[in-house]
Motif scaffolding. Structure first.
Motif: not given
Length: 368
Positions: A75, A116-117, A120, A256
């Motif tokens: 994050m 990115t999400l 994660i 995150a």
């Protein structure tokens, strides 16, 4: 009838928690204290996963800082890239200071919010699944698993310190935006808190469902008698991997959220010491219950903030003493104290009734 009552109690509990988290806390706390509560909620998300893996599965997870750090750093990388793009600079500010002219290749995908999400969620769970299969298939458990997980946390912290492309010992800091929202705006910071609170409620619901399902029964059976479960035709390794992977996912999501709430992430927050701190909160709260780990993590984090402000050098000793007292005298944690008192009260009532019956029998016998 009991099932219906239990469901109403569950919904009532979630409703009370939602009122406290979304209504009372924002209304009564200052912006600074609300940010602190958001950090505590991130710790509680990690604790919920540890409670599932350790409390129900018997896996002493001393390395949750690994997955917490992975989520936080991923994050942080996205946030630093976004800040650089806003300032129309090719690399984040710390890379300019370090003389790095272009983004490293492994940084570039994190310019995408969607990637990115997804990372994660996928990367920590993938690592946990592979590690879990390799360890549990070889029937590594107990202290050996705890030492291995702790060694991974230490290795990650050492690795991050030596990497200038992720800030070295300083880590990543100075985040200015969160997916386009300015973090300096109190309204946006409150939004972050609400996201953390909502995520915690979702995690608690998921953990509760897992605990009360058929899988939860198998997980407890593996903890109490792994060989018997294997004899019945189930694979204990697979059952353990699911809990370990779920705990890793929760830790990654918590990390995150933690990075933008606190504003920075460093290797010191993902190593051995934070991993043990997560465990202490779970142990104190009561690792075998649903809410014990969550309340324990929030309580210990709050106590650390409150006492360290007045006694900076004494909190560590107090935390260690509290952990020793709970483990030594209350193995079930503070959540088990109430159950113990109820059990003793019930036992006392049974004994009193038995004494009365015995006395009555003696009276009848004497009269006869």
């Amino acid at each position: 009838m009991r099932t219906l009552v239990g469901r109403w109690q569950t919904w009532a509990g979630f409703a009370v928690a939602a009122v406290i988290l979304f209504g009372i806390a924002p209304a009564m706390l200052t912006s600074f204290r609300l940010d602190l509560l958001g950090q505590y909620l991130c710790y509680a998300i990690v604790a919920a996963g540890i409670g599932l893996a350790w409390g129900r599965g018997g896996m002493l997870t001393l390395g949750q800082g690994v997955f917490f750090g992975l989520g936080a750093y991923m994050m942080g990388m996205h946030l630093k890239i976004a800040d650089a793009e806003i300032r129309k600079q090719p690399v984040p500010d710390f890379m300019q200071i370090a003389g790095i002219p272009a983004l490293p290749s492994y940084w570039e995908p994190f310019s995408s919010a969607a990637f990115t999400l997804a990372a994660i969620v996928v990367i920590p769970t993938g690592i946990a699944a592979l590690l879990g299969l390799g360890v549990f298939k070889r029937r590594v458990k107990g202290a050996y698993f705890a030492i291995l997980s702790q060694a991974l946390a230490a290795a990650l912290a050492i690795l991050l310190v030596g990497q200038s492309t992720v800030g070295g010992s300083n880590g990543l800091n100075g985040f200015r935006t969160f997916f386009g929202f300015r973090l300096s705006d109190p309204v946006n910071r409150q939004m972050l808190y609400f996201i953390a609170a909502g995520t915690l409620l979702v995690v608690v619901a998921v953990v509760r469902q897992l605990m009360q399902s058929r899988y939860g029964e198998l997980l407890v059976a593996v903890r109490d008698g792994e060989e018997r479960v294997r004899f019945l035709g189930y694979d204990p390794a697979t059952i353990k991997v699911v809990a370990y992977t779920a705990a890793a996912l929760f830790a990654s999501v918590a990390g995150a959220l933690f990075a933008p709430i606190i504003g920075f992430i460093t290797p010191a927050q993902v190593g051995v010491v934070p991993s043990i701190a997560f465990l202490i909160g779970v142990a104190i709260g009561g690792r075998t219950t649903l809410l014990g780990p969550i309340l324990g993590a929030i309580g210990v984090a709050w106590a650390q903030t409150a006492f360290s402000e007045r006694f900076p050098s004494g909190w560590t000793y107090a935390q260690g003493l509290l952990f020793i007292v709970v483990v030594g005298f209350f193995p079930a944690g503070l959540a088990g104290v109430g159950a113990l008192l109820r059990r003793r009260r019930r036992t006392t009532g049974v004994l009193s009734a038995g004494d009365a019956q015995h006395a009555q029998a003696e009276t009848v016998g004497a009269a006869t």
